[in-house]
Design a protein around this motif. Sequence first.
Motif, PDB file in Angstrom:
ATOM      1  N   VAL A 189       0.856  -1.186   0.000  1.00 52.47           N
ATOM      2  CA  VAL A 189       0.000   0.000   0.000  1.00 52.47           C
ATOM      3  C   VAL A 189       0.893   1.237   0.000  1.00 52.47           C
ATOM      4  N   LEU A 190       0.671   2.134  -0.940  1.00 56.45           N
ATOM      5  CA  LEU A 190       1.472   3.358  -0.996  1.00 56.45           C
ATOM      6  C   LEU A 190       0.961   4.352   0.037  1.00 56.45           C
ATOM      7  N   PRO A 191       1.803   4.819   0.970  1.00 52.86           N
ATOM      8  CA  PRO A 191       1.359   5.826   1.935  1.00 52.86           C
ATOM      9  C   PRO A 191       0.927   7.108   1.246  1.00 52.86           C
ATOM     10  N   TYR A 192       0.017   7.811   1.879  1.00 48.14           N
ATOM     11  CA  TYR A 192      -0.504   9.061   1.314  1.00 48.14           C
ATOM     12  C   TYR A 192       0.608  10.042   0.983  1.00 48.14           C
ATOM     13  N   GLN A 193       1.586  10.182   1.884  1.00 39.12           N
ATOM     14  CA  GLN A 193       2.644  11.163   1.647  1.00 39.12           C
ATOM     15  C   GLN A 193       3.515  10.787   0.460  1.00 39.12           C
ATOM     16  N   VAL A 194       3.724   9.493   0.226  1.00 35.60           N
ATOM     17  CA  VAL A 194       4.499   9.049  -0.942  1.00 35.60           C
ATOM     18  C   VAL A 194       3.766   9.440  -2.222  1.00 35.60           C
ATOM     19  N   VAL A 195       2.449   9.240  -2.249  1.00 35.75           N
ATOM     20  CA  VAL A 195       1.664   9.588  -3.434  1.00 35.75           C
ATOM     21  C   VAL A 195       1.719  11.093  -3.683  1.00 35.75           C
ATOM     22  N   GLY A 196       1.506  11.886  -2.625  1.00 38.67           N
ATOM     23  CA  GLY A 196       1.520  13.343  -2.785  1.00 38.67           C
ATOM     24  C   GLY A 196       2.863  13.873  -3.268  1.00 38.67           C
ATOM     25  N   ARG A 197       3.949  13.338  -2.729  1.00 41.08           N
ATOM     26  CA  ARG A 197       5.276  13.800  -3.144  1.00 41.08           C
ATOM     27  C   ARG A 197       5.590  13.382  -4.573  1.00 41.08           C
ATOM     28  N   HIS A 198       5.174  12.175  -4.958  1.00 39.78           N
ATOM     29  CA  HIS A 198       5.443  11.736  -6.329  1.00 39.78           C
ATOM     30  C   HIS A 198       4.648  12.588  -7.321  1.00 39.78           C
ATOM     31  N   LEU A 199       3.400  12.880  -6.991  1.00 36.45           N
ATOM     32  CA  LEU A 199       2.604  13.749  -7.862  1.00 36.45           C
ATOM     33  C   LEU A 199       3.228  15.132  -7.985  1.00 36.45           C
ATOM     34  N   THR A 200       3.806  15.626  -6.884  1.00 36.12           N
ATOM     35  CA  THR A 200       4.453  16.939  -6.919  1.00 36.12           C
ATOM     36  C   THR A 200       5.724  16.901  -7.767  1.00 36.12           C
ATOM     37  N   ASP A 201       6.518  15.840  -7.610  1.00 40.76           N
ATOM     38  CA  ASP A 201       7.718  15.703  -8.441  1.00 40.76           C
ATOM     39  C   ASP A 201       7.351  15.642  -9.923  1.00 40.76           C
ATOM     40  N   LEU A 202       6.249  14.956 -10.221  1.00 39.01           N
ATOM     41  CA  LEU A 202       5.800  14.857 -11.610  1.00 39.01           C
ATOM     42  C   LEU A 202       5.349  16.227 -12.123  1.00 39.01           C
ATOM     43  N   ALA A 203       4.659  16.997 -11.275  1.00 41.67           N
ATOM     44  CA  ALA A 203       4.230  18.340 -11.681  1.00 41.67           C
ATOM     45  C   ALA A 203       5.430  19.250 -11.908  1.00 41.67           C
ATOM     46  N   ASP A 204       6.446  19.153 -11.045  1.00 42.89           N
ATOM     47  CA  ASP A 204       7.660  19.956 -11.234  1.00 42.89           C
ATOM     48  C   ASP A 204       8.325  19.627 -12.573  1.00 42.89           C
ATOM     49  N   ALA A 205       8.435  18.321 -12.866  1.00 41.09           N
ATOM     50  CA  ALA A 205       9.054  17.909 -14.134  1.00 41.09           C
ATOM     51  C   ALA A 205       8.219  18.384 -15.317  1.00 41.09           C
ATOM     52  N   ALA A 206       6.895  18.313 -15.179  1.00 38.45           N
ATOM     53  CA  ALA A 206       6.013  18.713 -16.272  1.00 38.45           C
ATOM     54  C   ALA A 206       6.164  20.204 -16.584  1.00 38.45           C
ATOM     55  N   LEU A 207       6.185  21.058 -15.545  1.00 36.31           N
ATOM     56  CA  LEU A 207       6.304  22.492 -15.801  1.00 36.31           C
ATOM     57  C   LEU A 207       7.715  22.881 -16.217  1.00 36.31           C
ATOM     58  N   THR A 208       8.714  22.100 -15.844  1.00 31.07           N
ATOM     59  CA  THR A 208      10.057  22.346 -16.368  1.00 31.07           C
ATOM     60  C   THR A 208      10.074  22.099 -17.878  1.00 31.07           C
ATOM     61  N   ALA A 209       9.386  21.028 -18.314  1.00 26.71           N
ATOM     62  CA  ALA A 209       9.293  20.754 -19.756  1.00 26.71           C
ATOM     63  C   ALA A 209       8.468  21.826 -20.461  1.00 26.71           C
ATOM     64  N   ALA A 210       7.385  22.286 -19.815  1.00 26.98           N
ATOM     65  CA  ALA A 210       6.573  23.352 -20.414  1.00 26.98           C
ATOM     66  C   ALA A 210       7.387  24.633 -20.563  1.00 26.98           C
ATOM     67  N   LEU A 211       8.247  24.924 -19.568  1.00 27.35           N
ATOM     68  CA  LEU A 211       9.106  26.106 -19.651  1.00 27.35           C
ATOM     69  C   LEU A 211      10.121  25.954 -20.785  1.00 27.35           C
ATOM     70  N   ALA A 212      10.596  24.733 -21.017  1.00 33.66           N
ATOM     71  CA  ALA A 212      11.528  24.490 -22.124  1.00 33.66           C
ATOM     72  C   ALA A 212      10.873  24.811 -23.467  1.00 33.66           C
ATOM     73  N   VAL A 213       9.607  24.429 -23.616  1.00 32.30           N
ATOM     74  CA  VAL A 213       8.881  24.762 -24.843  1.00 32.30           C
ATOM     75  C   VAL A 213       8.691  26.277 -24.946  1.00 32.30           C
ATOM     76  N   ALA A 214       8.388  26.916 -23.800  1.00 35.04           N
ATOM     77  CA  ALA A 214       8.198  28.371 -23.794  1.00 35.04           C
ATOM     78  C   ALA A 214       9.472  29.094 -24.206  1.00 35.04           C
ATOM     79  N   VAL A 215      10.628  28.641 -23.717  1.00 33.73           N
ATOM     80  CA  VAL A 215      11.906  29.265 -24.078  1.00 33.73           C
ATOM     81  C   VAL A 215      12.141  29.151 -25.583  1.00 33.73           C
ATOM     82  N   ALA A 216      11.862  27.959 -26.130  1.00 32.16           N
ATOM     83  CA  ALA A 216      12.075  27.764 -27.574  1.00 32.16           C
ATOM     84  C   ALA A 216      11.143  28.645 -28.401  1.00 32.16           C
ATOM     85  N   ARG A 217       9.938  28.892 -27.909  1.00 30.75           N
ATOM     86  CA  ARG A 217       8.980  29.689 -28.673  1.00 30.75           C
ATOM     87  C   ARG A 217       9.223  31.185 -28.539  1.00 30.75           C
ATOM     88  N   VAL A 218       9.611  31.634 -27.339  1.00 25.42           N
ATOM     89  CA  VAL A 218       9.736  33.073 -27.083  1.00 25.42           C
ATOM     90  C   VAL A 218      11.126  33.595 -27.445  1.00 25.42           C
TER      91      VAL A 218
END
Length: 605
Positions: A189-218
């Motif tokens: 069973v995955l503890p609640y805090q493990v799930v929340g932290r993994h989702l946050t790490d995924l969101a950080d990685a996602a917006l880092t990639a979104a910023l990479a696209v923004a840099v290339a466009r702007v």
Amino acid sequence: MVRPPTARSAVPGVGRLGLLDPSAAATLRELGWDNVESIPVLWSLSRAPDADLALTTLMRLREALEDGWAEVDSALRTDTSLRGRLFALVGSSSAFGDHLVAEPASWQVLRRPTLPDREELLTDLLAAVEAVPEPSPAAASDGQGPAALLYRAGISGPEAVPLLRRRYRDQLMLLAAADLAATVENEPVLPYQVVGRHLTDLADAALTAALAVAVARVCKDGPCPVRLAVIAMGKSGARELNYVSDVDVVFVAEPADAVATRLAAELMSVGSLAFFEVDAALRPEGKQGALVRTLDSHLAYYKRWARTWEFQALLKNRPMTGDLALGEQYRAAVMPMVWTASERPDFVPDVQAMRRRVEDLVPADLRERELKLGHGSLRDVEFAVQLLQLVHGRVDDSLHVAGTVEALTALAAGGYVGRDDAANLTASYEFLRLLEHRLQLQRLKRTHTLPAFDDEEGMRWLARAAHVRPDGRQDAVGVLASEIRRNAVRVRRLHAKLFYRPLLEAVARMDSDALRLSPDAAVRQLAALGYVAPEHALGHLKALTGGVSRKGRIQALLLPTLLEWLVTHRIPTPACSPTAACRRAWTTRSGSCANCATRARSRSA
């Protein structure tokens, strides 16, 4: 002639498997699962939260894979971990079922034995758009980590968004499958805090990639000329993100010019299209304010104009991506203001009024079913915990944490909350968050509303998805309904338990082993509540609750409610009030002091 009884088939029928769809038997035959060799697979299928939905999705996946289904079938028969993940996933989420059918090869993602760490997530999302490092102007590392997470995407056209969406959805699916697998097979069973932290790490990685696209466009014609820090707020800032949630951000830039504004706007556009809603409404002046500000501009606003709730929101700020060094400068500059916010006039009433406004937004008929904002909800826990943190965090650095569970642990360790109270509230909070996660996974929609208690089918699915089991007296639906009510009642009394009861325990020492609130801390708490002379109020509390008489014990039980009422229904007192003459001369009707003609102001009793 008496005929011998017909031997019962070893292969369970659709009824024993809990399958209600009229076509279920035919589907099992078509999958080749109506035989003795498939019995373990069949019983696993029966444990899926919605076995009919799981079977229907598996049939759709078989049709999408065509000849590739044989590999899936073989793996399901031998790999119980994969079986648990896949059956639990497609029996809990129609949205992930649709994703698997649209991208059938992605079932292979579920074969990974462990979840990727933060660096692997970042590498995977950046690889989706072929991003490479981009130098950040003037960013300097402190030696503890990278100075910036700034990249330039090699793929930045219209195809970038679907590529990022697919990669993000695969990673989210892997986490959801691992989180749900225990409902079907004997998986951890995955503890609640493990799930929340993994989702946050995924969101950080996602917006880092979104910023990479923004840099290339702007910044098409050269290196990025500005420093842009993306600050996570709210649940993302506290690393306790939901499966489906807005991600709140604030932008700090040097300089805060048109390029920085375009970068921030492009990041929000790409992120919102590919991953989740990116919301910058917590910035100074809200949606009416500038999207991007310099550090000095942020500080000038917070020093002069910010309201109490804005400091409460800043409690969870965290540099997320972009120029991390600039983000750390922002955090270092605003946190001292956060920890002195409780000294502001009417601090606690402001926080309480905000909580009431939030609750009033929920329709009356949904308040008992609203996990986030209703009575006895997640927001009740979060508001009370943040209130105590802000009051005592001025003098106790151990409370300088962002997550709700971590804060409750720190409050208990510091003696501001009883250990049992902290443990019970943590359990209630994690239970409510578990239900919230399961509801969101069903259709990958941002929802916090429970099924109606008379919705037997909806409640049965939720009970199975949340791994709730019968207890010998009630079925799973009955156990779930009882647990929801029990936790709501416990949380509903949260404010008195967390904010008022420690005052009484501090002065009466009713449970000195469980709580060690010092006289100084009690005075701070009373001052934050708005009491004009907290030292005197503390003396009155000692007198009221002292001794072992029956009257003292009754008053100790009633005082938490009375204290809360006194603060909620603030009693006007004269602004002058230092002398008996002024107190005698002041009248409620006129709202002024006849002795010195001072107008009254509202203060606590």
